[in-house]
Design an enzyme around this catalytic site. Structure first.
Site, PDB file in Angstrom:
ATOM      1  N   HIS A 128       0.742  -1.276   0.065  1.00 54.16           N
ATOM      2  CA  HIS A 128      -0.029  -0.025   0.009  1.00 54.16           C
ATOM      3  C   HIS A 128       0.994   1.249  -0.058  1.00 54.16           C
ATOM      4  O   HIS A 128       1.211   2.147   0.944  1.00 54.16           O
ATOM      5  CB  HIS A 128      -0.777  -0.061   1.330  1.00 54.16           C
ATOM      6  CG  HIS A 128      -2.178   0.956   1.168  1.00 54.16           C
ATOM      7  ND1 HIS A 128      -2.432   1.426   0.048  1.00 54.16           N
ATOM      8  CD2 HIS A 128      -3.171   1.202   2.030  1.00 54.16           C
ATOM      9  CE1 HIS A 128      -3.595   2.253   0.426  1.00 54.16           C
ATOM     10  NE2 HIS A 128      -4.008   1.963   1.651  1.00 54.16           N
ATOM     11  N   GLN A 131      -0.280   4.764   1.184  1.00 51.69           N
ATOM     12  CA  GLN A 131      -0.349   5.140   2.434  1.00 51.69           C
ATOM     13  C   GLN A 131       0.798   5.132   3.130  1.00 51.69           C
ATOM     14  O   GLN A 131       0.865   6.095   3.913  1.00 51.69           O
ATOM     15  CB  GLN A 131      -1.013   3.662   2.987  1.00 51.69           C
ATOM     16  CG  GLN A 131      -1.475   3.562   4.398  1.00 51.69           C
ATOM     17  CD  GLN A 131      -2.456   4.782   4.924  1.00 51.69           C
ATOM     18  OE1 GLN A 131      -3.494   4.775   4.247  1.00 51.69           O
ATOM     19  NE2 GLN A 131      -2.161   5.575   5.759  1.00 51.69           N
ATOM     20  N   ARG A 289      -3.289  11.785   2.984  1.00 57.30           N
ATOM     21  CA  ARG A 289      -3.453  10.961   1.838  1.00 57.30           C
ATOM     22  C   ARG A 289      -3.500  11.864   0.512  1.00 57.30           C
ATOM     23  O   ARG A 289      -2.957  11.778  -0.598  1.00 57.30           O
ATOM     24  CB  ARG A 289      -4.366  10.188   1.831  1.00 57.30           C
ATOM     25  CG  ARG A 289      -4.211   9.089   3.087  1.00 57.30           C
ATOM     26  CD  ARG A 289      -3.206   7.960   2.654  1.00 57.30           C
ATOM     27  NE  ARG A 289      -3.441   7.414   1.305  1.00 57.30           N
ATOM     28  CZ  ARG A 289      -4.155   6.170   1.282  1.00 57.30           C
ATOM     29  NH1 ARG A 289      -4.797   5.789   2.145  1.00 57.30           N
ATOM     30  NH2 ARG A 289      -4.352   6.015  -0.205  1.00 57.30           N
TER      31      ARG A 289
END
Ligand code: CP
Ligand code: NVA
Length: 305
Positions: A128, A131, A289
């Site tokens: 990810h 992230q 984000r």
């Protein structure tokens, strides 16, 4: 054509460049300016799993940058109606970038070589990276010089942990992970992390107190990620001693921050007291984000070299 499937795709210098673009765009956004760096550009989001943060932060980021987004659900027949090769080649004729959230990392890796547009991993079972970039960007806002500091990971050695391990290694942040023996990184994971971030210091332990002792940031994530729900009961038992509560936080450095990628399973990996407490930066992480992804989009699509 550059892609972002894992943080192995970026050098330290490139990560720092993305952070500096993100920092600039964040400060402009906070003073009311939305710089349209990507007018007319189109981003597709191809998601097989649910998402709040990744989907909405990417869509908002692209809107602020002057581009547009197509959200592709299951009606495209991805993986069912035609080969991945045909899908990737055709999609690339229409869009500049595709963000993928697919169950198996192998699917993303298989599709990417057929795409002549950029591919960004918006979460797979393996990794990810968006992230981890937002998380490292967040730590950098709070602890300006990352080198030599320690991030403690408490819990499952999962997709987020793997991405942070490579990101921390590249940026000089030590990572100490406390997990039950059978939920630590595999030898294959460790070999990959050491190959991609050879200068990194990654320490594995089964003791959460040892992990947090010198940490400036304590990070946890769910005990069972999306796709692992059938292991819920076994995992709840194995991870019970790894809950991040006030007592564990008290063992860390004074002023240490609490981090979680969200969504959280409150009462499992973290108590309400900690996630809602003064040390928690989970909302700042979630907000970042969007800012970090603006940096990724502007850099990948060449609006800022
Ligand atoms: N942290 C994160 O990726 O959240 P979503 O699953 O809501 O996108
Ligand atoms: N490890 C979690 C992260 C969710 C953002 C999962 O894969 O479900």
């Amino acid at each position: 054509m550059r892609h972002l499937l894992t943080l192995a795709d970026l050098s330290k210098v490139e990560i720092e460049r993305i952070f500096s673009i993100a920092e600039d765009l964040k400060s402009k956004y906070e003073s009311g300016l939305r710089e349209p760096l990507l007018p007319g550009r189109v981003m597709a989001l191809l998601f097989e799993k649910p998402s709040l943060r990744t989907r909405v932060s990417f869509e908002a980021a692209m809107a602020h940058l002057g581009g547009s987004t197509l959200f592709l659900g299951s009606d495209t027949g991805f993986g069912k109606r035609e080969s991945l090769a045909d899908f990737g080649r055709v999609l690339s004729e229409y869009v500049d970038v595709v963000v993928l959230r697919v169950g198996r990392h192998a699917t993303a890796a298989e599709l990417t070589p057929f795409c002549s547009c950029s591919v960004i991993n918006g979460l797979t079972d393996f990794s990810h990276p968006c992230q981890a970039l937002a998380d490292l960007f967040t730590i950098r806002e709070l602890v300006p010089k990352l080198e030599g500091h320690t991030l403690a990971w408490i819990g499952d050695a999962n997709n987020v942990a793997r991405s942070l391990a490579v990101g921390c290694g590249k940026l000089g942040l030590r990572m100490v992970m406390a997990s039950p023996k059978s939920y630590q990184f595999s030898e294959r994971d460790l070999a990959w992390i050491r190959r991609e971030a050879p200068q990194g210091e990654l320490i594995l332990t089964e003791d959460p107190v040892e992990a947090v002792r010198d940490a400036v940031a304590i990070y946890t994530d769910v005990w069972y990620s999306m796709g692992f729900e059938s292991e819920k009961e076994t995992r709840r038992k194995a991870f019970a001693p790894y809950q991040v509560g006030a007592e564990l936080m008290a063992q860390a450095q004074k002023g240490a921050i609490f981090m979680h990628c969200l969504p959280a399973h409150r009462g499992e990996e973290v108590t309400d007291e900690v996630i809602d407490g003064p040390q928690s930066v989970v909302l700042q992480q979630a907000a970042n984000r969007m800012h970090a992804q603006k940096g990724i989009l502007a850099w990948l699509l060449g609006a800022k070299g």
